[in-house]
Design a protein around this motif. Structure first.
Motif, PDB file in Angstrom:
ATOM      1  N   ALA A  34      -1.951  -2.502  -0.400  1.00 18.79           N
ATOM      2  CA  ALA A  34      -1.002  -3.011   0.595  1.00 18.79           C
ATOM      3  C   ALA A  34      -1.124  -2.186   1.868  1.00 18.79           C
ATOM      4  CB  ALA A  34       0.429  -2.950   0.064  1.00 18.79           C
ATOM      5  N   GLY A  35      -0.646  -2.751   2.968  1.00 22.60           N
ATOM      6  CA  GLY A  35      -0.579  -2.008   4.213  1.00 22.60           C
ATOM      7  C   GLY A  35      -1.891  -1.931   4.967  1.00 22.60           C
ATOM      8  N   GLN A  36      -1.824  -1.214   6.075  1.00 24.92           N
ATOM      9  CA  GLN A  36      -2.982  -0.997   6.931  1.00 24.92           C
ATOM     10  C   GLN A  36      -2.976   0.443   7.404  1.00 24.92           C
ATOM     11  OE1 GLN A  36      -2.299  -3.967   9.976  1.00 24.92           O
ATOM     12  NE2 GLN A  36      -3.628  -5.457   8.947  1.00 24.92           N
ATOM     13  N   GLY A  37      -4.084   0.869   8.001  1.00 25.56           N
ATOM     14  CA  GLY A  37      -4.175   2.233   8.496  1.00 25.56           C
ATOM     15  C   GLY A  37      -5.092   3.068   7.636  1.00 25.56           C
ATOM     16  N   GLU A  38      -4.902   4.377   7.687  1.00 27.88           N
ATOM     17  CA  GLU A  38      -5.753   5.269   6.902  1.00 27.88           C
ATOM     18  C   GLU A  38      -5.530   5.020   5.408  1.00 27.88           C
ATOM     19  OE1 GLU A  38      -6.667   9.411   8.511  1.00 27.88           O
ATOM     20  OE2 GLU A  38      -4.604   9.088   9.163  1.00 27.88           O
ATOM     21  N   PRO A  39      -6.592   4.916   4.623  1.00 23.19           N
ATOM     22  CA  PRO A  39      -6.433   4.687   3.188  1.00 23.19           C
ATOM     23  C   PRO A  39      -5.762   5.876   2.489  1.00 23.19           C
ATOM     24  CG  PRO A  39      -8.640   4.059   3.904  1.00 23.19           C
ATOM     25  CD  PRO A  39      -8.015   4.811   5.037  1.00 23.19           C
ATOM     26  N   LEU A  40      -4.813   5.567   1.629  1.00 21.96           N
ATOM     27  CA  LEU A  40      -4.109   6.568   0.825  1.00 21.96           C
ATOM     28  C   LEU A  40      -4.206   6.152  -0.637  1.00 21.96           C
ATOM     29  CD1 LEU A  40      -2.236   8.973   0.293  1.00 21.96           C
ATOM     30  CD2 LEU A  40      -0.294   7.498   0.927  1.00 21.96           C
ATOM     31  N   LEU A  41      -4.892   6.947  -1.425  1.00 21.22           N
ATOM     32  CA  LEU A  41      -5.082   6.676  -2.848  1.00 21.22           C
ATOM     33  C   LEU A  41      -3.967   7.343  -3.640  1.00 21.22           C
ATOM     34  CD1 LEU A  41      -7.003   5.520  -5.080  1.00 21.22           C
ATOM     35  CD2 LEU A  41      -8.104   7.774  -5.095  1.00 21.22           C
ATOM     36  N   LEU A  42      -3.222   6.559  -4.408  1.00 23.55           N
ATOM     37  CA  LEU A  42      -2.144   7.070  -5.263  1.00 23.55           C
ATOM     38  C   LEU A  42      -2.654   7.100  -6.699  1.00 23.55           C
ATOM     39  CD1 LEU A  42       0.813   4.936  -3.814  1.00 23.55           C
ATOM     40  CD2 LEU A  42       0.012   7.168  -3.050  1.00 23.55           C
ATOM     41  N   ILE A  43      -2.568   8.258  -7.356  1.00 21.51           N
ATOM     42  CA  ILE A  43      -3.115   8.412  -8.712  1.00 21.51           C
ATOM     43  C   ILE A  43      -1.982   8.788  -9.660  1.00 21.51           C
ATOM     44  CG2 ILE A  43      -4.933   9.425 -10.109  1.00 21.51           C
ATOM     45  CD1 ILE A  43      -6.373  10.284  -7.605  1.00 21.51           C
ATOM     46  N   HIS A  44      -1.720   7.927 -10.626  1.00 21.60           N
ATOM     47  CA  HIS A  44      -0.563   8.075 -11.528  1.00 21.60           C
ATOM     48  C   HIS A  44      -0.808   9.097 -12.631  1.00 21.60           C
ATOM     49  CE1 HIS A  44      -2.359   6.037 -14.995  1.00 21.60           C
ATOM     50  NE2 HIS A  44      -2.880   5.155 -14.155  1.00 21.60           N
ATOM     51  N   GLY A  45       0.248   9.320 -13.419  1.00 26.80           N
ATOM     52  CA  GLY A  45       0.196  10.299 -14.499  1.00 26.80           C
ATOM     53  C   GLY A  45       0.216   9.683 -15.892  1.00 26.80           C
ATOM     54  N   PHE A  46       0.314  10.541 -16.895  1.00 27.09           N
ATOM     55  CA  PHE A  46       0.394  10.184 -18.312  1.00 27.09           C
ATOM     56  C   PHE A  46       1.866  10.174 -18.716  1.00 27.09           C
ATOM     57  CE2 PHE A  46       0.920  11.542 -22.698  1.00 27.09           C
ATOM     58  CZ  PHE A  46      -0.021  10.791 -23.397  1.00 27.09           C
ATOM     59  N   PRO A  47       2.295   9.182 -19.488  1.00 27.58           N
ATOM     60  CA  PRO A  47       1.549   8.113 -20.164  1.00 27.58           C
ATOM     61  C   PRO A  47       1.786   6.742 -19.530  1.00 27.58           C
ATOM     62  CG  PRO A  47       3.639   8.430 -21.280  1.00 27.58           C
ATOM     63  CD  PRO A  47       3.670   9.313 -20.055  1.00 27.58           C
ATOM     64  N   SER A  48       2.114   6.703 -18.250  1.00 27.83           N
ATOM     65  CA  SER A  48       2.620   5.464 -17.661  1.00 27.83           C
ATOM     66  C   SER A  48       1.564   4.726 -16.850  1.00 27.83           C
ATOM     67  CB  SER A  48       3.879   5.776 -16.837  1.00 27.83           C
ATOM     68  OG  SER A  48       3.737   6.981 -16.102  1.00 27.83           O
ATOM     69  N   GLY A  49       1.799   4.502 -15.552  1.00 27.01           N
ATOM     70  CA  GLY A  49       0.857   3.725 -14.750  1.00 27.01           C
ATOM     71  C   GLY A  49       1.273   3.729 -13.290  1.00 27.01           C
ATOM     72  N   SER A  50       0.639   2.874 -12.505  1.00 30.59           N
ATOM     73  CA  SER A  50       0.837   2.911 -11.062  1.00 30.59           C
ATOM     74  C   SER A  50       2.217   2.447 -10.615  1.00 30.59           C
ATOM     75  CB  SER A  50      -0.243   2.072 -10.377  1.00 30.59           C
ATOM     76  OG  SER A  50      -1.498   2.697 -10.485  1.00 30.59           O
ATOM     77  N   TRP A  51       2.957   1.746 -11.472  1.00 25.73           N
ATOM     78  CA  TRP A  51       4.331   1.382 -11.112  1.00 25.73           C
ATOM     79  C   TRP A  51       5.167   2.623 -10.832  1.00 25.73           C
ATOM     80  CZ3 TRP A  51       9.122   2.234 -13.524  1.00 25.73           C
ATOM     81  CH2 TRP A  51      10.195   1.479 -13.016  1.00 25.73           C
ATOM     82  N   ASP A  52       4.740   3.763 -11.321  1.00 23.34           N
ATOM     83  CA  ASP A  52       5.438   5.022 -11.035  1.00 23.34           C
ATOM     84  C   ASP A  52       5.670   5.207  -9.533  1.00 23.34           C
ATOM     85  OD1 ASP A  52       5.083   5.425 -13.736  1.00 23.34           O
ATOM     86  OD2 ASP A  52       3.855   7.227 -13.533  1.00 23.34           O
ATOM     87  N   TRP A  53       4.816   4.598  -8.711  1.00 22.53           N
ATOM     88  CA  TRP A  53       4.889   4.767  -7.253  1.00 22.53           C
ATOM     89  C   TRP A  53       5.749   3.686  -6.585  1.00 22.53           C
ATOM     90  CZ3 TRP A  53       3.143   9.356  -6.206  1.00 22.53           C
ATOM     91  CH2 TRP A  53       2.067   9.890  -6.933  1.00 22.53           C
ATOM     92  N   HIS A  54       6.448   2.867  -7.343  1.00 27.65           N
ATOM     93  CA  HIS A  54       7.028   1.662  -6.759  1.00 27.65           C
ATOM     94  C   HIS A  54       8.088   1.934  -5.700  1.00 27.65           C
ATOM     95  CE1 HIS A  54      11.018   1.143  -8.856  1.00 27.65           C
ATOM     96  NE2 HIS A  54      10.485   2.084  -9.611  1.00 27.65           N
ATOM     97  N   TYR A  55       8.828   3.042  -5.805  1.00 29.50           N
ATOM     98  CA  TYR A  55       9.808   3.353  -4.765  1.00 29.50           C
ATOM     99  C   TYR A  55       9.134   3.746  -3.453  1.00 29.50           C
ATOM    100  CZ  TYR A  55      13.559   3.413  -8.250  1.00 29.50           C
ATOM    101  OH  TYR A  55      14.452   3.058  -9.222  1.00 29.50           O
ATOM    102  N   LEU A  56       7.980   4.385  -3.540  1.00 28.79           N
ATOM    103  CA  LEU A  56       7.281   4.858  -2.347  1.00 28.79           C
ATOM    104  C   LEU A  56       6.315   3.830  -1.777  1.00 28.79           C
ATOM    105  CD1 LEU A  56       6.356   8.503  -3.483  1.00 28.79           C
ATOM    106  CD2 LEU A  56       8.331   7.740  -2.165  1.00 28.79           C
TER     107      LEU A  56
END
Length: 297
Positions: A34-56
């Motif tokens: 999503a979004g535009q601009g400089e690429p920002l890679l979000l890397i999740h933790g154990f034992p869940s997934g990328s939804w961990d970032w949903h607030y941000l």
């Protein structure tokens, strides 16, 4: 959880609906962009997934091109049962996704297991073409000597780990997350439902004992990873929930010992999942880090 610390999140069903798919060595993996601009890679933790970032996710997408994937064995991606999981392969996955999306230069925001993947990417960056613009770590085992695994992690690492994984349930998830979240920022039932949904999808409990072997990989790669953090010119910041029993203020103290001119932000009263427990404070800390970089460039 207090409304003051709560950004508008994304319901898990809506998050799933936004997923895209890419293939990694025959395994279907889910990713989000999503979004535009400089690429920002979000890397999740154990034992869940990328939804961990949903607030941000949306606030960051207003400034950057945000990219995240559920790594192999996690979330809504494939979870092959006979696979030998590796942090190095997970780094290959992140690099492969970036290549597919045409991304060369990028920034990283990582958490927990994702911190180790980010450390590997940083080491590769130092050894090859410089592509990482900045790196921000949330709570994670940056140093094996400060990592304090909870009982569940120890049991999963044991010879009966496969049995522990198979018997893992939402109730056990709630019990274990209750121990690592801050006392005043406990996950609510909807959040626990979402975490459990990520884990149970594609029979995830059956591979938890395989995924947990990242704990054994960390000491093996410690010198290379910590050495990369000590030598890299890439700007780094740690934003850490202080009361996390796994990698809280004690990990930050070690970071300050080993890293020159350490840039650290301690979130008092916050546990292992600061992006869920105090997303506004994490967002403020991250944007301040990036703003400082832009002002100095």
């Amino acid at each position: 959880m207090s409304d003051m610390d709560r950004l508008a999140g994304i319901a898990l069903s809506d998050w799933q609906a936004q997923a895209r798919e890419f293939d990694f060595r025959g395994h279907p993996l889910r990713y989000w962009e999503a979004g535009q601009g400089e690429p920002l890679l979000l890397i999740h933790g154990f034992p869940s997934g990328s939804w961990d970032w949903h607030y941000l996710w949306q606030p960051l997408a207003e400034r950057y091109r945000v990219i995240a994937c559920d790594m192999l064995g996690f979330g809504f991606s494939a979870k092959p049962r006979r696979h030998s999981y590796s942090l190095l392969e997970q780094a290959d996955i992140q690099s492969g996704l970036l290549r597919q999306l045409g991304v060369s230069n990028y920034h990283i925001l990582a958490h927990d297991y994702g911190d180790s993947v980010a450390q590997e990417l940083l080491a590769r960056d130092l050894e090859g073409e410089r592509r990482i613009g900045s790196l921000c770590f949330l709570n994670g085992g940056l140093f094996p000597e400060t990592h304090r695994p909870v009982l569940l992690q120890k049991l999963l690492m044991s010879p009966i780990g496969f049995l522990i994984g198979r018997r893992f349930s939402r109730a056990r998830l709630a019990e274990n997350f209750g121990k690592v979240f801050g006392p005043q920022t406990q996950p609510d039932e909807a959040e626990l439902d979402a975490f459990w949904r990520m884990i149970e999808t594609n029979n995830g409990p059956a591979v938890m004992h395989k995924l947990i072997h990242y704990m054994a990989e960390r000491p093996v790669h410690r010198e290379r990873w910590v050495g990369a953090m000590q030598r890299t010119p890439v700007p780094m910041r740690v934003i850490d929930g202080a009361v996390d029993p796994i990698s809280g203020s004690h990990m930050v103290a070690r970071y300050r010992e080993l890293i020159a001119e350490p840039d650290t932000v301690l979130l008092e009263g916050i546990g292992h999942y600061p992006q869920i427990e105090a997303p506004e404070r994490v967002l403020a800390g991250y944007l301040a880090f990036r703003d400082k970089l832009e002002q100095s460039s």
